[in-house]
Design a protein around this motif. Structure first.
Motif, mmCIF file in Angstrom:
data_model
loop_
_atom_site.group_PDB
_atom_site.id
_atom_site.type_symbol
_atom_site.label_atom_id
_atom_site.label_comp_id
_atom_site.label_asym_id
_atom_site.label_seq_id
_atom_site.Cartn_x
_atom_site.Cartn_y
_atom_site.Cartn_z
ATOM 1 N N ASN A 1 0.862 -1.183 0.000
ATOM 2 C CA ASN A 1 0.000 0.000 0.000
ATOM 3 C C ASN A 1 0.896 1.230 0.000
ATOM 4 O O ASN A 1 1.886 1.287 0.731
ATOM 5 C CB ASN A 1 -0.897 0.031 1.232
ATOM 6 N N HIS A 2 0.510 2.234 -0.780
ATOM 7 C CA HIS A 2 1.392 3.379 -1.006
ATOM 8 C C HIS A 2 0.611 4.683 -0.907
ATOM 9 O O HIS A 2 -0.567 4.759 -1.268
ATOM 10 C CB HIS A 2 2.018 3.253 -2.403
ATOM 11 N N TYR A 3 1.278 5.714 -0.404
ATOM 12 C CA TYR A 3 0.733 7.074 -0.362
ATOM 13 C C TYR A 3 -0.636 7.090 0.312
ATOM 14 O O TYR A 3 -1.591 7.694 -0.177
ATOM 15 C CB TYR A 3 0.661 7.664 -1.778
ATOM 16 N N THR A 4 -0.726 6.423 1.451
ATOM 17 C CA THR A 4 -2.001 6.318 2.155
ATOM 18 C C THR A 4 -2.247 7.563 2.999
ATOM 19 O O THR A 4 -1.349 8.084 3.654
ATOM 20 C CB THR A 4 -2.037 5.067 3.035
ATOM 21 N N ARG A 5 -3.504 8.027 2.986
ATOM 22 C CA ARG A 5 -3.905 9.225 3.712
ATOM 23 C C ARG A 5 -5.252 8.977 4.380
ATOM 24 O O ARG A 5 -6.139 8.355 3.787
ATOM 25 C CB ARG A 5 -4.015 10.434 2.770
ATOM 26 N N VAL A 6 -5.400 9.485 5.593
ATOM 27 C CA VAL A 6 -6.635 9.286 6.351
ATOM 28 C C VAL A 6 -7.680 10.291 5.896
ATOM 29 O O VAL A 6 -7.449 11.507 5.903
ATOM 30 C CB VAL A 6 -6.375 9.427 7.864
ATOM 31 N N LEU A 7 -8.850 9.784 5.509
ATOM 32 C CA LEU A 7 -9.971 10.637 5.140
ATOM 33 C C LEU A 7 -10.848 10.957 6.342
ATOM 34 O O LEU A 7 -11.382 12.064 6.447
ATOM 35 C CB LEU A 7 -10.810 9.964 4.045
ATOM 36 N N ASP A 8 -11.026 9.982 7.230
ATOM 37 C CA ASP A 8 -11.862 10.169 8.409
ATOM 38 C C ASP A 8 -11.242 9.407 9.573
ATOM 39 O O ASP A 8 -11.317 8.182 9.619
ATOM 40 C CB ASP A 8 -13.282 9.646 8.136
ATOM 41 N N PRO A 9 -10.604 10.105 10.522
ATOM 42 C CA PRO A 9 -9.955 9.391 11.627
ATOM 43 C C PRO A 9 -10.947 8.658 12.521
ATOM 44 O O PRO A 9 -10.588 7.658 13.131
ATOM 45 C CB PRO A 9 -9.238 10.515 12.389
ATOM 46 N N ARG A 10 -12.181 9.131 12.588
ATOM 47 C CA ARG A 10 -13.149 8.511 13.487
ATOM 48 C C ARG A 10 -13.494 7.090 13.061
ATOM 49 O O ARG A 10 -13.715 6.218 13.889
ATOM 50 C CB ARG A 10 -14.428 9.368 13.533
ATOM 51 N N THR A 11 -13.534 6.850 11.755
ATOM 52 C CA THR A 11 -13.788 5.499 11.245
ATOM 53 C C THR A 11 -12.538 4.894 10.624
ATOM 54 O O THR A 11 -12.561 3.751 10.166
ATOM 55 C CB THR A 11 -14.906 5.524 10.195
ATOM 56 N N LEU A 12 -11.469 5.661 10.617
ATOM 57 C CA LEU A 12 -10.198 5.301 9.996
ATOM 58 C C LEU A 12 -10.408 4.807 8.559
ATOM 59 O O LEU A 12 -9.972 3.736 8.166
ATOM 60 C CB LEU A 12 -9.429 4.259 10.822
#
Length: 453
Positions: free
Chosen positions: A365-376
């Motif tokens: 997995n590459h260049y991963t970014r969190v969109l919603d920390p509450r649901t990860l």
């Protein structure tokens, strides 16, 4: 001057009535980088860093320097900063005096490794690629840290780490191999080069598949990203206290196959045995057979929770919280994996593949970014090799996907269909952290489009 003597000198310069802690870190990093199948950079750096944190009259200041001559001025400026700092109502006090019998995992041969030892591993990687273009690095590091505070706590620790990360490339595909350890002797460039080359050749001329939910086998290199996101955004006590974490302590949020442990005292851990606040790190079972059971604390979050610090404070972490330093997803029993032909990393991964009727084998997995920390919910890309699995056999290389996936949902009850028999140490996102991960077979992963979409 020794690290202990330097720390004591700095502490002595602080006025009475000021709470003070001093960290002296001596870190040596050596790096051999290669591209276009030859070494193009070999560098070594040794740095002594002094960190000072002061608290008095409800105010706190933190400073660091790499200039060790004339520390009197460094202390004076830090005291002046403290006097002007805003109020610090959550100051938890200094770590109390506590014994520590474990000083960390260190290998003298790794600490003393010469450039030609790293170059030999690069040569083996290149030779095993057998004509494919390769690139990557081999690095070694050694760190010695002393911590002193005005409350009487004094600890010291050592660590060594070695890592190799490389790709092999065809005109249409890349293959990856990556490994970390406390010992350079555990890093075999020939094995890693052969694995990267096999993946690159097996991934040539990939086809495009439609987006959708696929059953997946994630290799350890991809699982490590999942664990790192869980560590930072899930099992961080501050995220829980701020209601920014998915975590519900005591709830069966994960599949029973999942047991997740934070353990800097493990024999293969590359972490220091105490944190930047001088608290010895504890072994913490974060998930016990699927049940979310604990978080890691620094002194601030522990005080708020009326608990004890687990020894996971990080530098500059007052606003961010505590982070695991040596996270490991426990592997399942099975035959010791061996190298195999084809794109699977080893026989343990191949055994998971054999159970898949139709799905994907994913290397990274590459260049991963969190969109919603509450649901990860995380978005990212596959990289360095994806293949279609049909009736338990890897059949066709596939073009990279973009995904949008809740990581806890991917590991939810009933979602984990298999765990590999070997967890391997992989480089972590911070210099002193590592992640120990096995391969996973998961029921569903949401791929939303092509890598450029």
């Amino acid at each position: 001057m020794s690290g202990t003597d330097l720390a004591a000198q700095v502490l002595k310069l602080v006025d009475d009535g000021v709470e003070a802690e001093v960290v002296v870190e001596r870190a040596a990093l050596s790096l051999t980088r290669f591209a276009n199948s030859y070494i193009h950079q070999n560098v070594a750096d040794e740095t002594t860093t002094v960190r000072l944190r002061l608290h008095a009259d409800g105010r706190t200041a933190t400073a660091s320097t790499t200039v060790t001559d004339g520390v009197e001025e460094f202390v004076r400026r830090t005291v002046a900063s403290m006097r002007l700092a805003p109020a610090d109502p959550t100051w938890p006090g200094l770590a109390p005096k506590a014994p520590m019998s474990f000083e960390g995992n260190a290998d003298e041969a790794t600490a003393a490794a010469a450039p030609d030892e790293r170059a030999a591993r690069v040569r083996a990687f290149v030779e095993q690629a057998a004509g494919l273009e390769v690139a990557g690095y081999c690095r070694t590091s050694a760190t010695r840290v002393v911590y002193l505070n005005s409350a009487g706590q004094q600890v010291r620790g050592v660590r060594t780490a070695a890592a190799m990360d490389g790709i092999a490339r065809t005109a249409t595909s890349d293959g990856l191999a990556r490994l970390a350890s406390t010992r350079l002797a555990d890093i075999d460039g020939a094995v890693l080069g052969a694995r990267a080359a096999a993946k690159a050749r097996a991934g040539a001329d990939p086809v495009e598949l439609p987006p959708g939910r696929y059953e997946v086998v994630l290799e350890p290199t991809a699982v490590a990203d999942v664990l790192q996101m869980l560590a930072v955004y899930g099992f961080n006590a501050k995220m829980v206290q701020d209601r920014q974490s998915f975590l519900e302590l005591g709830a069966a949020q994960f599949d029973p196959a999942v047991t997740l442990v934070e353990d800097a005292t493990a024999a293969d851990s590359t972490a220091l045995p105490f944190d930047v606040e001088g608290t010895p790190r504890q072994r913490v079972v974060l998930v016990d057979a699927g049940v979310s059971s604990a978080v890691v604390h620094d002194r601030r979050t522990a005080a708020k929770a009326q608990a004890a610090s687990t020894g996971h404070a990080i530098a500059g972490g007052a606003s961010f919280g505590a982070v695991p330093a040596s996270l490991r997803l426990l592997a399942h029993d099975g035959p010791a994996p061996v190298e195999v032909d084809g794109p699977a990393a080893d026989s343990g991964v191949a055994a998971l593949v054999a159970g898949v009727e139709r799905g994907l084998l994913v290397t990274d997995n590459h260049y991963t970014r969190v969109l919603d920390p509450r649901t990860l919910v995380v978005t990212g890309l596959t990289r360095n090799g994806v293949w279609l699995i049909e009736d338990g056999v890897v059949t066709t290389p596939v073009r990279n996907f973009r995904f949008t996936q809740s990581y806890p949902q991917a590991l939810a009850p009933g979602a984990v269909l298999g765990v590999g028999p070997r967890a391997v140490e992989l480089p972590g996102p911070w210099a002193e952290s590592g992640t120990c991960a096995p391969a996973l077979r998961l029921a569903s992963w949401n791929y939303t489009g092509g890598a450029s979409g």
